[in-house]
Design an enzyme around this catalytic site. Structure first.
Site, PDB file in Angstrom:
ATOM      1  N   ASP A  95     124.630  45.447  62.516  1.00  0.00           N
ATOM      2  CA  ASP A  95     123.977  44.191  62.127  1.00  0.00           C
ATOM      3  C   ASP A  95     123.094  43.710  63.282  1.00  0.00           C
ATOM      4  O   ASP A  95     123.047  44.332  64.350  1.00  0.00           O
ATOM      5  CB  ASP A  95     125.034  43.139  61.730  1.00  0.00           C
ATOM      6  CG  ASP A  95     125.964  42.777  62.889  1.00  0.00           C
ATOM      7  OD1 ASP A  95     125.465  42.483  63.986  1.00  0.00           O
ATOM      8  OD2 ASP A  95     127.203  42.775  62.702  1.00  0.00           O
ATOM      9  N   HIS A 132     125.167  52.827  67.175  1.00  0.00           N
ATOM     10  CA  HIS A 132     125.310  53.382  65.824  1.00  0.00           C
ATOM     11  C   HIS A 132     124.154  53.004  64.903  1.00  0.00           C
ATOM     12  O   HIS A 132     124.305  53.000  63.688  1.00  0.00           O
ATOM     13  CB  HIS A 132     126.659  52.952  65.220  1.00  0.00           C
ATOM     14  CG  HIS A 132     127.838  53.592  65.909  1.00  0.00           C
ATOM     15  ND1 HIS A 132     129.129  53.129  65.789  1.00  0.00           N
ATOM     16  CD2 HIS A 132     127.902  54.674  66.732  1.00  0.00           C
ATOM     17  CE1 HIS A 132     129.945  53.909  66.509  1.00  0.00           C
ATOM     18  NE2 HIS A 132     129.228  54.831  67.097  1.00  0.00           N
TER      19      HIS A 132
HETATM   20  P1  NAD Z   1     136.906  48.710  63.345  1.00  0.00           P
HETATM   21  O1  NAD Z   1     136.885  48.114  61.982  1.00  0.00           O
HETATM   22  O2  NAD Z   1     137.457  50.085  63.517  1.00  0.00           O
HETATM   23  O3  NAD Z   1     137.797  47.763  64.300  1.00  0.00           O
HETATM   24  C1  NAD Z   1     137.594  46.372  64.399  1.00  0.00           C
HETATM   25  C2  NAD Z   1     138.562  45.841  65.443  1.00  0.00           C
HETATM   26  O4  NAD Z   1     138.304  44.460  65.617  1.00  0.00           O
HETATM   27  C3  NAD Z   1     140.040  45.986  65.056  1.00  0.00           C
HETATM   28  O5  NAD Z   1     140.741  46.548  66.148  1.00  0.00           O
HETATM   29  C4  NAD Z   1     140.489  44.547  64.787  1.00  0.00           C
HETATM   30  O6  NAD Z   1     141.845  44.331  65.160  1.00  0.00           O
HETATM   31  C5  NAD Z   1     139.540  43.759  65.672  1.00  0.00           C
HETATM   32  N1  NAD Z   1     139.248  42.402  65.208  1.00  0.00           N
HETATM   33  C6  NAD Z   1     139.106  41.950  63.942  1.00  0.00           C
HETATM   34  N2  NAD Z   1     138.777  40.646  63.921  1.00  0.00           N
HETATM   35  C7  NAD Z   1     138.700  40.262  65.234  1.00  0.00           C
HETATM   36  C8  NAD Z   1     138.394  39.028  65.874  1.00  0.00           C
HETATM   37  N3  NAD Z   1     138.108  37.909  65.187  1.00  0.00           N
HETATM   38  N4  NAD Z   1     138.415  38.994  67.242  1.00  0.00           N
HETATM   39  C9  NAD Z   1     138.736  40.109  67.973  1.00  0.00           C
HETATM   40  N5  NAD Z   1     139.036  41.301  67.408  1.00  0.00           N
HETATM   41  C10 NAD Z   1     139.007  41.376  66.061  1.00  0.00           C
HETATM   42  O7  NAD Z   1     135.423  48.627  63.922  1.00  0.00           O
HETATM   43  P2  NAD Z   1     134.770  49.333  65.186  1.00  0.00           P
HETATM   44  O8  NAD Z   1     135.770  49.511  66.271  1.00  0.00           O
HETATM   45  O9  NAD Z   1     133.512  48.596  65.457  1.00  0.00           O
HETATM   46  O10 NAD Z   1     134.383  50.820  64.751  1.00  0.00           O
HETATM   47  C11 NAD Z   1     134.124  51.319  63.498  1.00  0.00           C
HETATM   48  C12 NAD Z   1     132.658  51.452  63.067  1.00  0.00           C
HETATM   49  O11 NAD Z   1     132.428  50.473  62.084  1.00  0.00           O
HETATM   50  C13 NAD Z   1     131.561  51.219  64.035  1.00  0.00           C
HETATM   51  O12 NAD Z   1     130.933  52.420  64.238  1.00  0.00           O
HETATM   52  C14 NAD Z   1     130.544  50.297  63.345  1.00  0.00           C
HETATM   53  O13 NAD Z   1     129.276  50.905  63.306  1.00  0.00           O
HETATM   54  C15 NAD Z   1     131.058  50.158  61.969  1.00  0.00           C
HETATM   55  N6  NAD Z   1     130.997  48.816  61.368  1.00  0.00           N
HETATM   56  C16 NAD Z   1     130.045  47.905  61.755  1.00  0.00           C
HETATM   57  C17 NAD Z   1     130.006  46.635  61.184  1.00  0.00           C
HETATM   58  C18 NAD Z   1     128.933  45.656  61.633  1.00  0.00           C
HETATM   59  O14 NAD Z   1     127.852  46.068  62.045  1.00  0.00           O
HETATM   60  N7  NAD Z   1     129.179  44.353  61.583  1.00  0.00           N
HETATM   61  C19 NAD Z   1     130.954  46.286  60.226  1.00  0.00           C
HETATM   62  C20 NAD Z   1     131.909  47.251  59.842  1.00  0.00           C
HETATM   63  C21 NAD Z   1     131.924  48.512  60.439  1.00  0.00           C
END
Ligand code: NAD
Length: 258
Positions: free
Chosen positions: A108, A123
């Protein structure tokens, strides 16, 4: 093991004394804006799909309309949300630390919209579509979404070769953009503190960044709502926005509204 308050006191000292800070963010940072992480259940329309199964080149080859539709849904979701306190606190940190490099796994644009400059996107980006065949960039217009958004939606065609346009994100099994990867690992190597925020640390090679920084002498702090396994450094358990505001206030006396 440290209590959260002991960990916080140590984090404040480390942050106050940091001269080269790397912040490494994941989907948890955008969760507070209402964008689901990969581990959240997908909402509504997409509840029955596993995102990991849609985020591959073979899924796009098999059913381009389904995959394009899913990414258009995510792009619309992002367009409808706003940066949250965590994004704003990270942008504010730029004004307090001599050097800050922000590396994100998020696709994003909420860090940019919060005011962070020079964000390294490991990514890719939902906005940076390109041709699946010849890689020519394809400009996507914001506010250009079908209403209501259908489950399937045909990808546009490339003006040069008529190939299908694909989302500008790195799919599972694909290489990360070389320049961004090099810049991120160089920054981690040169840093004295790496703050890893809202990432599960399971998607490689990005997930290696904190350990790499630690092996080169940096301190590492993780912020996560869950007690994730952290091979390097220590964890502040809780919401990203809350910890970052507390850190900013305690380390630098930052008082303006975030
Ligand atoms: P992930 O979903 O694997 O992990 C998210 C982590 O954030 C979890 O460990 C969770 O416990 C923690 N979390 C959730 N809410 C939180 C908060 N309010 N404060 C602190 N921690 C919190 O995501 P990731 O590690 O970014 O990796 C997976 C892939 O997902 C990435 O490659 C990314 O490109 C993609 N992704 C991106 C988006 C985005 O751009 N917003 C959304 C979903 C997935």
């Amino acid at each position: 093991m440290k209590t959260n308050e002991e960990a916080f006191a140590e984090a404040v000292e480390l942050l106050r004394n940091a001269s080269r800070l790397v912040i490494f963010t994941g989907a948890g940072v955008s969760a507070e804006s209402g964008i689901p992480t990969f581990r959240d259940k997908q909402t509504g329309l997409w509840a029955k799909f596993d995102p990991a199964e849609l985020a591959t080149a073979s899924a796009f080859r098999k059913d381009p309309d389904l995959v394009w539709g899913w990414y258009e849904w995510r792009r619309l979701l992002v367009a409808q949300t706003k940066p949250n306190t965590a994004h704003r606190a990270i942008a504010a940190l730029e004004r307090h630390v001599p050097e800050l490099i922000l590396v994100t796994q998020n696709v994003d644009d909420l860090h940019e919209r919060a005011g962070s400059s020079d964000v390294i996107h490991l990514h890719g980006s939902l906005q940076a579509a390109r041709c699946f065949a010849c890689s020519r960039p394809y400009p996507l217009r914001s506010n250009d979404y079908p209403d209501p958004l259908p489950l399937r939606s045909q990808p546009p065609r490339c003006a040069r070769c008529n190939g299908r346009v694909r989302p500008g994100v790195v799919w599972f099994g694909e290489a990360l953009p070389e320049q961004e990867l090099r810049k991120a690992f160089q920054a981690a190597k040169d840093s004295d503190l790496l703050l890893s925020v809202g990432t599960s640390g399971v998607v490689y090679p990005a997930a290696d960044l904190p350990n790499f920084a630690s092996r080169h002498g940096a301190n590492v702090i993780h912020i996560n709502t869950e007690p994730v396994d952290v091979p390097a450094g220590f964890i502040l358990q809780g919401r990203a926005g809350e910890w970052l505001v507390r850190l900013l206030t305690a380390a630098f006396g930052h008082t303006s509204q975030l």
